[in-house]
Design a protein around this motif. Structure first.
Motif, PDB file in Angstrom:
ATOM      1  N   LEU A  91       0.822  -1.205   0.000  1.00  0.00           N
ATOM      2  CA  LEU A  91       0.000   0.000   0.000  1.00  0.00           C
ATOM      3  C   LEU A  91       0.859   1.259   0.000  1.00  0.00           C
ATOM      4  CD1 LEU A  91      -2.957  -0.636   2.465  1.00  0.00           C
ATOM      5  CD2 LEU A  91      -3.127  -0.206   0.010  1.00  0.00           C
ATOM      6  N   ALA A  92       0.528   2.188  -0.866  1.00  0.00           N
ATOM      7  CA  ALA A  92       1.242   3.463  -0.886  1.00  0.00           C
ATOM      8  C   ALA A  92       1.141   4.154   0.468  1.00  0.00           C
ATOM      9  CB  ALA A  92       0.659   4.350  -1.983  1.00  0.00           C
ATOM     10  N   ALA A  93       0.020   3.952   1.140  1.00  0.00           N
ATOM     11  CA  ALA A  93      -0.222   4.618   2.421  1.00  0.00           C
ATOM     12  C   ALA A  93       0.614   4.049   3.562  1.00  0.00           C
ATOM     13  CB  ALA A  93      -1.707   4.521   2.781  1.00  0.00           C
ATOM     14  N   GLY A 201     -10.022  -2.436   6.818  1.00  0.00           N
ATOM     15  CA  GLY A 201      -9.151  -2.391   5.657  1.00  0.00           C
ATOM     16  C   GLY A 201      -9.649  -1.484   4.559  1.00  0.00           C
ATOM     17  N   ASN A 202     -10.918  -1.076   4.640  1.00  0.00           N
ATOM     18  CA  ASN A 202     -11.507  -0.258   3.582  1.00  0.00           C
ATOM     19  C   ASN A 202     -12.222   0.989   4.093  1.00  0.00           C
ATOM     20  OD1 ASN A 202     -10.976  -2.154   1.254  1.00  0.00           O
ATOM     21  ND2 ASN A 202     -12.162  -3.486   2.600  1.00  0.00           N
ATOM     22  N   ALA A 203     -12.678   0.959   5.337  1.00  0.00           N
ATOM     23  CA  ALA A 203     -13.433   2.095   5.870  1.00  0.00           C
ATOM     24  C   ALA A 203     -12.623   3.382   5.810  1.00  0.00           C
ATOM     25  CB  ALA A 203     -13.857   1.799   7.311  1.00  0.00           C
ATOM     26  N   GLN A 389      -1.648   0.876  10.708  1.00  0.00           N
ATOM     27  CA  GLN A 389      -2.711  -0.097  10.929  1.00  0.00           C
ATOM     28  C   GLN A 389      -3.430   0.133  12.255  1.00  0.00           C
ATOM     29  OE1 GLN A 389      -3.916  -2.176   8.611  1.00  0.00           O
ATOM     30  NE2 GLN A 389      -2.440  -1.172   7.266  1.00  0.00           N
ATOM     31  N   ARG A 390      -2.712   0.590  13.258  1.00  0.00           N
ATOM     32  CA  ARG A 390      -3.354   0.883  14.549  1.00  0.00           C
ATOM     33  C   ARG A 390      -4.272   2.091  14.428  1.00  0.00           C
ATOM     34  NH1 ARG A 390       1.028   1.536  19.006  1.00  0.00           N
ATOM     35  NH2 ARG A 390      -0.827   1.554  20.357  1.00  0.00           N
ATOM     36  N   VAL A 391      -3.826   3.100  13.696  1.00  0.00           N
ATOM     37  CA  VAL A 391      -4.676   4.277  13.473  1.00  0.00           C
ATOM     38  C   VAL A 391      -5.894   3.888  12.640  1.00  0.00           C
ATOM     39  CG1 VAL A 391      -4.796   6.560  12.398  1.00  0.00           C
ATOM     40  CG2 VAL A 391      -2.775   5.908  13.722  1.00  0.00           C
ATOM     41  N   TYR A 392      -5.679   3.066  11.615  1.00  0.00           N
ATOM     42  CA  TYR A 392      -6.806   2.589  10.808  1.00  0.00           C
ATOM     43  C   TYR A 392      -7.828   1.860  11.673  1.00  0.00           C
ATOM     44  CZ  TYR A 392      -4.603   3.396   6.196  1.00  0.00           C
ATOM     45  OH  TYR A 392      -4.063   3.954   5.067  1.00  0.00           O
ATOM     46  N   LYS A 393      -7.349   1.022  12.580  1.00  0.00           N
ATOM     47  CA  LYS A 393      -8.276   0.260  13.431  1.00  0.00           C
ATOM     48  C   LYS A 393      -9.091   1.192  14.317  1.00  0.00           C
ATOM     49  CE  LYS A 393      -8.713  -3.651  16.597  1.00  0.00           C
ATOM     50  NZ  LYS A 393      -9.771  -2.984  17.384  1.00  0.00           N
ATOM     51  N   ALA A 394      -8.436   2.188  14.895  1.00  0.00           N
ATOM     52  CA  ALA A 394      -9.159   3.144  15.744  1.00  0.00           C
ATOM     53  C   ALA A 394     -10.238   3.855  14.936  1.00  0.00           C
ATOM     54  CB  ALA A 394      -8.186   4.152  16.345  1.00  0.00           C
TER      55      ALA A 394
END
Length: 430
Positions: A91-93, A201-203, A389-394
């Motif tokens: 992922l670029a991100a 993973g998409n939100a 990934q932790r920020v994404y999960k939050a």
């Protein structure tokens, strides 16, 4: 900063890259690639690798390692075990998180000459948004997309809407989606007006687009700060929630990415927000006339870029690094970028790809293939921070709580910001 350690076939001759010379010293490379074994994309990648070997003598072995998250985990594990690849599509991100692991080598360190620097500057600026930090370029755009809308033109006509005029604002989208939502005699929904992915993973990709549509960027360039509790972020979340709770045009709760395309193709959703990389699939399978459009916005269309970039790993020796860079330039040659776009639906990452005869002919015959490119000037980079990934999960947890009705938009964003602040505290400047 504190850091912790295929409609058109293109002949091989047409795709030949005269600048690629026979390799000296290096005979093998490996690349981790984010897709399960099987399907058309591995066959395309395999073909590119074989062609590269013919031209250079370098054998590139693709390792198809699952989705993006699985591929990143497997690549990092292999690298730390001393058996990792020289390059990978991730992922670029994930740029900041990969930097933090101290496993990357930047393109600057690979030794770009004047021609190489010109090559890097030849990518669309929107696709370089997640590639640069600290004055260096850390990845090469490859499997890139924007979020776009797919819509069922027959459903539009049935609902009394103009099939050739897609909504350009939030208000227009909400009104159209409400009209497109169809219920049977018992009141059960048989077709939703619109569906947007809110699963893990998409939100964050969906929300990043909505935030941009409200005129807001969710993070700083350094990846050390987020701005989820900003009024515009709250406004974006409130609009998403309103599609379910006020307009009754999308399901309450979680809508999963893997289900969006089947729902659209089966007529269970009139509009879906999805990737340009789904275009070839929809083109080949839709049994109804469909349209492609840019995402609407609060006042006008705005979108977000996404997808994967090529990363290079510092464990590779000098000769392997040079060979990996050669492969990256091979993959992004205009003719090959055009071929990739035609055969997959992903956007050609460079303007010169759209000057090739093959892609010119393709977009003439199939105009939807060129819609997304027109929205690159109003696109922003994907949400990208340290501890990504932790920020994404939050963020995902709070988005889902909001869409389930457990939290207001304001509370969801305040709670996300509090958790993101805690996660990113070690990376903030003293």
């Amino acid at each position: 900063m504190i850091r912790r350690r295929t409609l058109l076939a293109t002949s091989a001759a047409a795709l030949a890259a005269p600048a690629v010379s026979k390799a000296q010293g290096v005979t093998k490379l490996s690349i981790y690639y984010p897709i399960a074994v099987g399907g058309p994309i591995p066959a395309i990648i395999d073909g590119y690798c074989k062609e590269f070997q013919t031209q250079t003598g370098i054998e590139v072995t693709p390792v198809y390692a699952g989705n993006y998250g699985e591929t990143m985990t497997k690549a990092v594990t292999a690298i730390r075990g001393g058996t990792g690849p020289q390059l990978a599509v991730l992922l670029a991100a994930e740029m900041h998180s990969l930097q933090d692991m101290d496993i990357l080598v930047s393109l600057d360190e690979l030794g770009l000459d004047a021609e190489g620097r010109k090559w890097v500057e030849g990518f669309y600026p929107a696709f370089l948004a997640n590639s640069r930090v600290d004055g260096k370029t850390w990845s090469v755009p490859f499997q890139r997309s924007t979020a776009i809308m797919y819509y069922n033109k027959a459903a539009f006509a049935e609902a009394g809407l103009d099939p050739d005029k897609f909504p350009r604002t939030w208000a227009e989208l909400a009104a159209a989606a409400a009209k497109l939502t169809k219920r049977d005699a018992s009141g059960r929904v048989v077709r939703w007006g619109v569906k947007l992915a809110s699963d893990a993973g998409n939100a964050q990709w969906t929300f990043g687009a909505l935030a941009n549509q409200a005129g807001h960027i969710l993070m700083n360039e350094a990846g050390t700060e987020t701005y989820f509790n900003h009024p515009k972020a709250i406004e974006a979340m409130a609009f998403w929630r309103s599609l379910a709770f006020e307009h009754k045009a999308t399901p309450e709760g979680i809508s999963a990415w893997p289900q969006l395309s089947p729902d659209f193709l089966e007529g269970n959703a009139a509009i879906i927000q999805h990737t340009t990389g789904n275009l070839t699939n929809v083109r080949d399978k839709a049994g109804f006339p469909f349209g492609v459009a840019g995402l609407p916005g609060k006042e006008g269309p705005r979108t977000v870029v996404g997808g994967g970039n090529l990363y290079f790993f510092k464990q590779a020796n000098a000769a392997e690094r040079a060979a990996a860079l050669k492969f990256a330039r091979f993959l992004s040659a205009p003719e090959r970028a055009a071929d990739w776009s035609i055969r997959t639906g992903y956007i050609g990452t460079r303007p010169d790809a759209y000057e090739t005869p093959a892609l010119k002919e393709y977009v003439t015959k199939f105009p939807p293939a060129d819609v997304a490119r027109g929205f690159l000037p109003v696109a922003v980079g994907e949400l990208s921070t340290f501890e990504n990934q932790r920020v994404y999960k939050a963020l995902t947890d709070n988005i889902q709580a909001c869409l389930n009705g457990a939290k207001s938009a304001a509370q969801a964003m305040v709670d996300t910001q509090a958790e993101a602040d805690r996660i990113l505290k070690p990376y903030k400047r003293a």
